[in-house]
Write a protein that holds these residues in place. Structure first.
Motif, PDB file in Angstrom:
ATOM      1  N   VAL B 276       0.869  -1.181   0.000  1.00 22.12           N
ATOM      2  CA  VAL B 276       0.000   0.000   0.000  1.00 22.12           C
ATOM      3  C   VAL B 276       0.904   1.228   0.000  1.00 22.12           C
ATOM      4  N   TYR B 277       0.586   2.169  -0.868  1.00 17.41           N
ATOM      5  CA  TYR B 277       1.401   3.377  -0.985  1.00 17.41           C
ATOM      6  C   TYR B 277       0.648   4.525  -0.317  1.00 17.41           C
ATOM      7  N   ILE B 278       1.316   5.173   0.610  1.00 22.72           N
ATOM      8  CA  ILE B 278       0.691   6.228   1.420  1.00 22.72           C
ATOM      9  C   ILE B 278       1.320   7.571   1.074  1.00 22.72           C
ATOM     10  N   ARG B 279       0.476   8.581   0.921  1.00 19.08           N
ATOM     11  CA  ARG B 279       0.985   9.928   0.664  1.00 19.08           C
ATOM     12  C   ARG B 279       0.409  10.867   1.721  1.00 19.08           C
ATOM     13  N   LEU B 280       1.278  11.598   2.359  1.00 19.46           N
ATOM     14  CA  LEU B 280       0.868  12.551   3.393  1.00 19.46           C
ATOM     15  C   LEU B 280       1.224  13.962   2.933  1.00 19.46           C
ATOM     16  N   GLU B 281       0.243  14.853   2.967  1.00 19.86           N
ATOM     17  CA  GLU B 281       0.487  16.251   2.573  1.00 19.86           C
ATOM     18  C   GLU B 281       0.842  17.041   3.834  1.00 19.86           C
ATOM     19  N   ILE B 282       2.062  17.542   3.877  1.00 21.93           N
ATOM     20  CA  ILE B 282       2.506  18.299   5.055  1.00 21.93           C
ATOM     21  C   ILE B 282       2.755  19.729   4.616  1.00 21.93           C
ATOM     22  N   GLU B 283       1.871  20.601   5.056  1.00 22.12           N
ATOM     23  CA  GLU B 283       1.823  21.947   4.499  1.00 22.12           C
ATOM     24  C   GLU B 283       3.077  22.776   4.778  1.00 22.12           C
ATOM     25  N   SER B 284       3.648  22.618   5.965  1.00 24.21           N
ATOM     26  CA  SER B 284       4.702  23.536   6.389  1.00 24.21           C
ATOM     27  C   SER B 284       6.094  23.024   6.047  1.00 24.21           C
ATOM     28  N   PRO B 285       6.805  23.736   5.168  1.00 25.88           N
ATOM     29  CA  PRO B 285       8.191  23.310   4.888  1.00 25.88           C
ATOM     30  C   PRO B 285       9.079  23.445   6.127  1.00 25.88           C
ATOM     31  N   ILE B 286       8.716  24.370   7.038  1.00 27.87           N
ATOM     32  CA  ILE B 286       9.565  24.605   8.217  1.00 27.87           C
ATOM     33  C   ILE B 286       9.513  23.404   9.166  1.00 27.87           C
ATOM     34  N   HIS B 287       8.321  22.886   9.374  1.00 26.78           N
ATOM     35  CA  HIS B 287       8.170  21.794  10.339  1.00 26.78           C
ATOM     36  C   HIS B 287       8.143  20.422   9.689  1.00 26.78           C
ATOM     37  N   LYS B 288       8.263  20.384   8.368  1.00 27.68           N
ATOM     38  CA  LYS B 288       8.021  19.121   7.670  1.00 27.68           C
ATOM     39  C   LYS B 288       8.958  18.016   8.153  1.00 27.68           C
ATOM     40  N   SER B 289      10.250  18.337   8.302  1.00 25.89           N
ATOM     41  CA  SER B 289      11.182  17.269   8.675  1.00 25.89           C
ATOM     42  C   SER B 289      10.868  16.720  10.065  1.00 25.89           C
ATOM     43  N   ARG B 290      10.359  17.586  10.955  1.00 23.67           N
ATOM     44  CA  ARG B 290      10.026  17.104  12.304  1.00 23.67           C
ATOM     45  C   ARG B 290       8.771  16.235  12.267  1.00 23.67           C
ATOM     46  N   VAL B 291       7.813  16.625  11.447  1.00 21.55           N
ATOM     47  CA  VAL B 291       6.611  15.780  11.315  1.00 21.55           C
ATOM     48  C   VAL B 291       6.998  14.436  10.703  1.00 21.55           C
ATOM     49  N   GLU B 292       7.871  14.489   9.699  1.00 16.23           N
ATOM     50  CA  GLU B 292       8.325  13.235   9.061  1.00 16.23           C
ATOM     51  C   GLU B 292       8.983  12.314  10.072  1.00 16.23           C
ATOM     52  N   ARG B 293       9.810  12.899  10.940  1.00 18.34           N
ATOM     53  CA  ARG B 293      10.483  12.058  11.957  1.00 18.34           C
ATOM     54  C   ARG B 293       9.470  11.332  12.829  1.00 18.34           C
ATOM     55  N   GLU B 294       8.396  12.031  13.170  1.00 22.69           N
ATOM     56  CA  GLU B 294       7.383  11.374  14.014  1.00 22.69           C
ATOM     57  C   GLU B 294       6.659  10.275  13.250  1.00 22.69           C
ATOM     58  N   VAL B 295       6.509  10.479  11.938  1.00 20.85           N
ATOM     59  CA  VAL B 295       5.911   9.423  11.106  1.00 20.85           C
ATOM     60  C   VAL B 295       6.816   8.187  11.136  1.00 20.85           C
ATOM     61  N   TYR B 296       8.107   8.405  10.907  1.00 17.07           N
ATOM     62  CA  TYR B 296       9.051   7.280  10.919  1.00 17.07           C
ATOM     63  C   TYR B 296       9.054   6.608  12.300  1.00 17.07           C
ATOM     64  N   ARG B 297       9.024   7.449  13.345  1.00 12.91           N
ATOM     65  CA  ARG B 297       9.080   6.908  14.707  1.00 12.91           C
ATOM     66  C   ARG B 297       7.843   6.047  14.991  1.00 12.91           C
ATOM     67  N   MET B 298       6.689   6.531  14.552  1.00 13.30           N
ATOM     68  CA  MET B 298       5.454   5.789  14.788  1.00 13.30           C
ATOM     69  C   MET B 298       5.514   4.428  14.084  1.00 13.30           C
ATOM     70  N   MET B 299       6.002   4.436  12.855  1.00 12.76           N
ATOM     71  CA  MET B 299       6.088   3.174  12.115  1.00 12.76           C
ATOM     72  C   MET B 299       7.099   2.230  12.779  1.00 12.76           C
ATOM     73  N   ALA B 300       8.192   2.795  13.259  1.00 20.47           N
ATOM     74  CA  ALA B 300       9.206   1.955  13.915  1.00 20.47           C
ATOM     75  C   ALA B 300       8.643   1.321  15.179  1.00 20.47           C
ATOM     76  N   ARG B 301       7.898   2.128  15.963  1.00 15.78           N
ATOM     77  CA  ARG B 301       7.325   1.587  17.200  1.00 15.78           C
ATOM     78  C   ARG B 301       6.342   0.468  16.908  1.00 15.78           C
ATOM     79  N   ALA B 302       5.659   0.593  15.797  1.00 17.09           N
ATOM     80  CA  ALA B 302       4.684  -0.446  15.442  1.00 17.09           C
ATOM     81  C   ALA B 302       5.354  -1.620  14.725  1.00 17.09           C
ATOM     82  N   GLY B 303       6.665  -1.535  14.522  1.00 18.46           N
ATOM     83  CA  GLY B 303       7.388  -2.625  13.862  1.00 18.46           C
ATOM     84  C   GLY B 303       7.087  -2.722  12.376  1.00 18.46           C
ATOM     85  N   ILE B 304       6.718  -1.599  11.780  1.00 19.53           N
ATOM     86  CA  ILE B 304       6.373  -1.605  10.353  1.00 19.53           C
ATOM     87  C   ILE B 304       7.542  -1.018   9.562  1.00 19.53           C
ATOM     88  N   SER B 305       8.053  -1.786   8.604  1.00 24.11           N
ATOM     89  CA  SER B 305       9.127  -1.244   7.780  1.00 24.11           C
ATOM     90  C   SER B 305       8.518  -0.466   6.622  1.00 24.11           C
TER      91      SER B 305
END
Lengths: 186, 456
Positions: B276-305
């Motif tokens: 499944v291919y997921i696309r997330l629209e993150i409006e703010s270029p300033i905060h985007k990398s921090r939001v992305e990190r939380e996305v990666y962290r959430m997936m890691a905690r759930a054991g999803i590669s």
């Protein structure tokens, strides 16, 4: 000879030479590539034309003999990495066309190598944390079963390598230079 | 002593007539002057009475709500290979050869204690050497080992090696015994240029590099497990992939002695995974990398590669295995990433990014979002809309040196899109170019690319 009887672990025999059989789980190496640029070619807003426009971009680059990497498709653009020595030729390909190209120079690529990356969750967040700590912005990325590639400013590469080595407990000799497009003439 | 490790997979030992063919391969090697060491998988595939999946089901069926303990699960799974080993050793015995069945532990295979996915740490080969010197053909259980006891009053526990375990056993034994070669016997003639179920005229490759075969295996072709290829590569053990059911010479997996033509060529077409291919629209270029990190962290905690990661200034896209998508969706739906910052022009000191999936997948969002409304004077609330493309798969062209060959992506993209096959995203590495396509198109895509890259 009597019928051999084995215990669960053979005992009374000397240990064999200690060989390392399997690669450690997780990250084992970092590959560093210098002199990379990142290009974003705008293909316009027309969704119906997107595939044709992407195709056109790839064909023009092929005809010009330019090898590209880290290719990504976006809604209104195609992005890719290219060796610095091909940048001028890449820009020239789109001169006089209705494709707009933006090029970011002075980048380098750090590739994180891991065994069975896709069976291991969490490597991406460790990389993202290392990028954050190194104050390195990622302009392009690519991933495969054994690699995550990060395209960043060249002047942040040392800092990122330091962070990644700390995060993944890598020795200095785990970091290797990896030239791009060896043998391809610009 | 010229040692040859021969590994037979489940379909090579599932029936008496197949076991006889496999046994003849062993006898032939012995007649050629080798000392064979045989590694076998469990008998048959899912559904067969002693197949690993069948044994696992016996435990699960006791109470599907209660997961079996990993240690007991490994003991159960190891039974399939033990039965297979004894049956195969006895088959050789009936043909007049002295053979002895050995569990992984009896063969000296010591692993770490990670039940279900253990790694081989050491092999103590002396017992195997002794058996070979005494004229036995050792028949070793693939896929298993034992832990090292940590105390004087403790005994070893049986472990299993996870996916590709029997191939891994064969390669590791090859390295420990300093074998002349390791032969992986299967039901196809060797490494194919495409899945023969999809492409009838797929070619059998004469020679492949370790890197190619590892890439092919990682990208979905079930010829030899990449762990086994990596061990053979690291120890420079010649590896062959052959058929139990024919006399075809098979595919030689080569290292430094590989012919030069293999370093810049297209090796094969593979396909893998329900994605499944997921696309997330993150409006703010300033905060985007921090939001992305939380996305990666959430997936890691759930054991999803996650993979096929792509981002633009305002979006992040990535793929997850379809089996993990319901968990990923539930985690993202209504997830809030709070980011503190200096007061903006309206005096708000933080931004809350709240994730929202479309198409009726936003139950948590629709509950959470109104709760945040009362805070909007102090905190900026930003939606992160998510969209998904379900029913995708990844098709890969294995092409060593393709980054030195301009036009590989153009050729692949042209072939697929000219045939009306959507390409949602691409990924490329040193060894491969992959495209995310609709799962329904996989057969056509493999055939078309095979025609284009191999047959023209």
């Amino acid at each position: 000879m009597s019928e051999p009887v084995g215990s669960l672990v053979p005992s009374g025999v000397e240990r064999g030479p200690r060989l390392s059989f399997e690669r450690e789980r997780g990250v084992y190496s970092l590959l560093v590539t210098h002199d990379v640029a990142h290009c974003v070619v705008s293909i316009g807003q027309d969704e119906a034309q997107r595939t044709e426009r992407n195709l056109h971009v790839f064909q023009m680059l092929t005809e010009a003999g330019i090898p590209i990497l880290m290719i990504k498709l976006h809604r209104t653009a195609v992005s890719f990495g290219v060796a610095e020595r091909f940048v001028e030729r890449t820009a020239a390909v789109f001169d006089g066309t209705d494709f707009k190209i933006k090029t970011r120079h002075g980048l380098g690529m750090v590739a994180v190598k891991a065994a069975s990356m896709r069976d291991v969750s969490g490597i991406m967040v460790d990389i993202a944390d290392a990028l954050y700590e190194a104050d390195a912005q990622m302009y392009g990325t690519g991933d495969a079963h054994d690699t995550v590639q990060c395209l960043i400013d060249a002047d942040r590469m040392d800092a990122l390598v330091t962070q990644l080595r700390a995060v993944f407990h890598l020795e200095e000799n785990a970091v290797q230079e990896h030239p791009l497009h060896q043998g391809v003439v610009a | 002593m010229k040692i040859l490790v021969q590994k037979f997979g489940g379909t090579s030992v599932d029936r008496p007539e197949h076991r006889l063919l496999a046994a003849r391969k062993v006898i032939k090697a012995r007649e050629a002057g080798y000392c064979p060491v045989v590694v076998v998988s469990a008998i048959g595939r899912a559904g067969a009475p002693y197949a690993t999946d069948t044994l696992v089901r016996v435990l699960h069926d006791i109470d599907p709500q209660v997961a079996p303990a990993p240690r007991e699960m490994d003991m159960m799974m190891a039974c399939g290979e033990i039965i297979s080993t004894v049956v195969f050793a006895h088959t050789l015995h009936t043909l007049g050869h002295r053979a002895i069945a050995l569990s992984g532990g009896q063969a000296g295979i010591i692993t770490d204690p990670k039940f279900g996915d253990a790694r081989i740490q050491e092999i103590r080969p002396q017992y195997l050497f002794r058996l070979l010197e005494e004229g036995y053909i050792p028949v070793v259980c693939g896929f298993q080992g034992v832990t090292e006891p940590t105390g004087a009053d403790e005994l070893s526990a049986i472990t299993t090696l996870g996916r590709g375990g029997s191939d891994t056993t064969a390669s590791a034994l090859g390295a420990a015994l300093r074998a002349e070669a390791v032969e992986i016997f299967t039901d196809v003639d060797g490494v194919k240029s495409a899945d023969p179920d999809l492409v009838a005229n797929a070619r059998t490759l004469d020679v492949c590099t370790y890197a190619e075969v590892a890439e092919i295996a990682h990208q979905g072709a079930k010829v030899v497990h990449p762990r086994a290829a990596e061990i053979a590569m690291d120890h420079n053990i010649p590896l062959w992939v052959k058929s139990t059911f024919s006399d075809h010479p098979g595919t030689r997996i080569a290292g430094a002695d590989a012919p030069s033509f293999v370093h810049n060529r297209v090796t094969g077409i593979t396909h893998t995974g329900k994605i499944v291919y997921i696309r997330l629209e993150i409006e703010s270029p300033i905060h985007k990398s921090r939001v992305e990190r939380e996305v990666y962290r959430m997936m890691a905690r759930a054991g999803i590669s996650i993979y096929l990661v792509s981002f633009s200034p305002t979006a992040l896209s990535f793929a997850v295995p379809r089996k993990d998508f319901p968990v990923a969706r539930d985690l993202f739906d209504g997830m809030v990433v709070p980011i503190e910052h200096d007061p903006d022009e309206e005096g708000r000191v933080a931004t809350f990014y709240i994730f929202k999936f479309s198409e009726g997948l936003d139950l948590a969002y629709s509950v959470q979002r109104p709760l945040l409304k009362s805070m909007e004077r102090k905190i900026r609330i930003v939606d992160v809309p998510g969209s998904v493309i379900e029913s995708c798969t990844m098709i890969s062209v294995i092409a060593s040196g393709h980054r030195n060959l301009p036009g590989v992506m153009a050729q692949i993209y042209t072939t697929l899109t000219r045939a009306g096959i959507a390409v949602y995203q691409t990924a490329d590495s040193e060894m491969s170019v992959s495209c995310l396509i609709p799962e329904s198109e996989v057969q056509r895509a493999v055939k078309l690319l095979h025609e284009q890259l191999f047959e023209q």
